[in-house]
Design a protein around this motif. Structure first.
Motif, mmCIF file in Angstrom:
data_model
loop_
_atom_site.group_PDB
_atom_site.id
_atom_site.type_symbol
_atom_site.label_atom_id
_atom_site.label_comp_id
_atom_site.label_asym_id
_atom_site.label_seq_id
_atom_site.Cartn_x
_atom_site.Cartn_y
_atom_site.Cartn_z
ATOM 1 N N VAL A 26 0.836 -1.202 0.000
ATOM 2 C CA VAL A 26 0.000 0.000 0.000
ATOM 3 C C VAL A 26 0.869 1.249 0.000
ATOM 4 N N ARG A 27 1.930 1.219 0.779
ATOM 5 C CA ARG A 27 2.834 2.376 0.838
ATOM 6 C C ARG A 27 3.436 2.658 -0.543
ATOM 7 N N ASN A 28 3.907 1.613 -1.222
ATOM 8 C CA ASN A 28 4.503 1.786 -2.551
ATOM 9 C C ASN A 28 3.469 2.270 -3.570
ATOM 10 N N THR A 29 2.250 1.793 -3.408
ATOM 11 C CA THR A 29 1.181 2.213 -4.310
ATOM 12 C C THR A 29 0.862 3.690 -4.143
ATOM 13 N N VAL A 30 0.741 4.126 -2.887
ATOM 14 C CA VAL A 30 0.460 5.537 -2.605
ATOM 15 C C VAL A 30 1.608 6.414 -3.099
ATOM 16 N N ARG A 31 2.840 5.946 -2.888
ATOM 17 C CA ARG A 31 4.006 6.709 -3.346
ATOM 18 C C ARG A 31 3.984 6.856 -4.877
ATOM 19 N N TYR A 32 3.592 5.786 -5.561
ATOM 20 C CA TYR A 32 3.544 5.815 -7.029
ATOM 21 C C TYR A 32 2.513 6.841 -7.510
ATOM 22 N N ILE A 33 1.327 6.829 -6.928
ATOM 23 C CA ILE A 33 0.256 7.741 -7.350
ATOM 24 C C ILE A 33 0.629 9.192 -7.066
ATOM 25 N N SER A 56 -10.973 12.650 1.702
ATOM 26 C CA SER A 56 -9.618 12.529 2.249
ATOM 27 C C SER A 56 -8.596 12.431 1.127
ATOM 28 N N SER A 57 -7.440 13.050 1.325
ATOM 29 C CA SER A 57 -6.366 13.018 0.337
ATOM 30 C C SER A 57 -5.378 11.902 0.667
ATOM 31 N N LEU A 58 -4.844 11.269 -0.360
ATOM 32 C CA LEU A 58 -3.844 10.227 -0.142
ATOM 33 C C LEU A 58 -2.631 10.826 0.556
ATOM 34 N N CYS A 59 -2.175 10.184 1.595
ATOM 35 C CA CYS A 59 -1.012 10.682 2.327
ATOM 36 C C CYS A 59 -0.008 9.556 2.504
ATOM 37 N N LEU A 60 1.258 9.898 2.428
ATOM 38 C CA LEU A 60 2.337 8.924 2.572
ATOM 39 C C LEU A 60 2.875 8.992 3.991
ATOM 40 N N ASP A 61 3.119 7.843 4.573
ATOM 41 C CA ASP A 61 3.563 7.842 5.974
ATOM 42 C C ASP A 61 5.059 8.079 6.085
ATOM 43 N N ALA A 62 5.488 8.339 7.310
ATOM 44 C CA ALA A 62 6.909 8.513 7.642
ATOM 45 C C ALA A 62 7.302 7.410 8.607
ATOM 46 N N SER A 63 8.486 6.865 8.436
ATOM 47 C CA SER A 63 8.920 5.705 9.225
ATOM 48 C C SER A 63 9.033 6.026 10.712
ATOM 49 N N THR A 64 9.222 7.290 11.052
ATOM 50 C CA THR A 64 9.405 7.664 12.460
ATOM 51 C C THR A 64 8.108 8.087 13.128
ATOM 52 N N ARG A 65 7.007 8.056 12.389
ATOM 53 C CA ARG A 65 5.728 8.503 12.944
ATOM 54 C C ARG A 65 4.662 7.448 12.670
ATOM 55 N N TRP A 66 4.352 6.643 13.675
ATOM 56 C CA TRP A 66 3.394 5.571 13.475
ATOM 57 C C TRP A 66 1.996 6.102 13.181
ATOM 58 N N ASN A 67 1.672 7.289 13.720
ATOM 59 C CA ASN A 67 0.341 7.832 13.464
ATOM 60 C C ASN A 67 0.155 8.152 11.978
ATOM 61 N N SER A 68 1.254 8.491 11.298
ATOM 62 C CA SER A 68 1.141 8.750 9.858
ATOM 63 C C SER A 68 0.862 7.466 9.094
ATOM 64 N N LEU A 73 -3.034 4.271 5.946
ATOM 65 C CA LEU A 73 -3.840 3.071 5.753
ATOM 66 C C LEU A 73 -5.336 3.381 5.828
ATOM 67 N N ASN A 74 -5.707 4.213 6.773
ATOM 68 C CA ASN A 74 -7.118 4.532 6.959
ATOM 69 C C ASN A 74 -7.683 5.268 5.756
ATOM 70 N N THR A 75 -6.861 6.130 5.151
ATOM 71 C CA THR A 75 -7.309 6.870 3.969
ATOM 72 C C THR A 75 -7.296 5.982 2.725
ATOM 73 N N MET A 114 -5.101 -3.650 10.173
ATOM 74 C CA MET A 114 -4.050 -2.844 10.778
ATOM 75 C C MET A 114 -4.559 -1.451 11.134
ATOM 76 N N ALA A 115 -5.324 -0.850 10.224
ATOM 77 C CA ALA A 115 -5.879 0.482 10.480
ATOM 78 C C ALA A 115 -6.830 0.458 11.664
ATOM 79 N N GLU A 116 -7.624 -0.598 11.765
ATOM 80 C CA GLU A 116 -8.555 -0.726 12.881
ATOM 81 C C GLU A 116 -7.803 -0.845 14.202
ATOM 82 N N MET A 117 -6.729 -1.629 14.196
ATOM 83 C CA MET A 117 -5.931 -1.792 15.411
ATOM 84 C C MET A 117 -5.275 -0.472 15.817
ATOM 85 N N LEU A 118 -4.681 0.227 14.842
ATOM 86 C CA LEU A 118 -3.984 1.479 15.140
ATOM 87 C C LEU A 118 -4.940 2.596 15.547
#
Length: 238
Positions: A26-33, A56-68, A73-75, A114-118
């Protein structure tokens, strides 16, 4: 509360050390788009075609921020059908990501879990942070007599705002009675501060007859005499 927020952060970060393959897809897919405006435009067309109502806009996460990671994932899971539509319309999508790089039904299912758990940790963190912020706000700004009023003096001295704007905003934020009370206290503190400066330069002012008087009403009918020309002359004589 601060320690609790830190503990929650450590728990989640430790749990995300071994991120599942589905999340990576999912991360690679969002990065590609998100990598080009043309791809984003095509993706938005797919969203409209699938009649997805989410704003909601597609957002890419950061490795140091789990909330991102949670937000990503939620978006993203809301746009699962749009990703599938995009794949069917854009042949380079699967070619560049690889045969096993595009999320399938199983991957989206895992990401939703995963999104539900987080989400529980995310809401807990917001609650803890909100309580902490409210406590700090009340500490510094909740008590009219204890708050630092210097920050308001700059607003009063701003030609765009002055006293009228401050009174209006206080009444809007705190209600008519408390707002007026706060306004009068700030105004009184400013006058007290002025009187302290006035005492410092009073001797020089009295020795000079050529002066310009201005009046600052204290709100109770009394006035304070200002001698701005003499003050500036003394203040900048060096």
């Amino acid at each position: 509360m601060r320690c609790m927020a830190h503990i929650v952060n450590l728990v989640v970060m430790d749990g995300l050390k071994d991120v599942g393959e589905s999340v990576l897809k999912v991360r690679n897919t969002v990065r590609y788009i998100r990598s080009s405006s043309a791809r984003l435009k095509k993706f938005k067309e797919c969203v409209e075609y699938e009649k997805i109502k989410s704003k909601s806009s597609l957002c890419l996460d950061a490795s140091t921020r789990w909330n991102s990671t949670y937000l990503m994932l939620n978006t993203s899971q809301k746009y699962e059908r749009a990703f599938e539509r995009y794949e069917s319309r854009e042949p380079m999508f699967r070619l560049e990501l690889g045969e096993n790089g595009v999320p399938n039904f199983y991957d989206w299912s895992e990401c939703r879990k995963m999104a539900e758990m987080l989400s529980h940790f995310y809401e807990l963190t917001l609650h803890i942070s909100g309580s902490r912020m409210k406590k700090n706000f009340d500490k510094y700004w909740g008590d009219i007599d204890k708050m630092n009023k210097l920050i308001y003096f700059a607003t009063i001295l701003d030609p765009h705002d002055k006293f009228e704007y401050m009174r209006l905003q206080f009444c809007k934020m705190h209600g008519e009675e408390k707002g007026e009370q706060l306004f009068q206290k700030v105004k009184s503190s400013l006058i007290d501060l002025f009187n302290e400066y006035n005492k410092i330069y009073q001797t020089d002012c009295e020795q000079t007859s050529d002066n310009t008087n201005s009046q600052l009403s204290s709100g109770s009918g009394s006035t304070i005499n200002l001698k701005p020309k003499l003050y500036l002359k003394h203040h900048y004589k060096k």
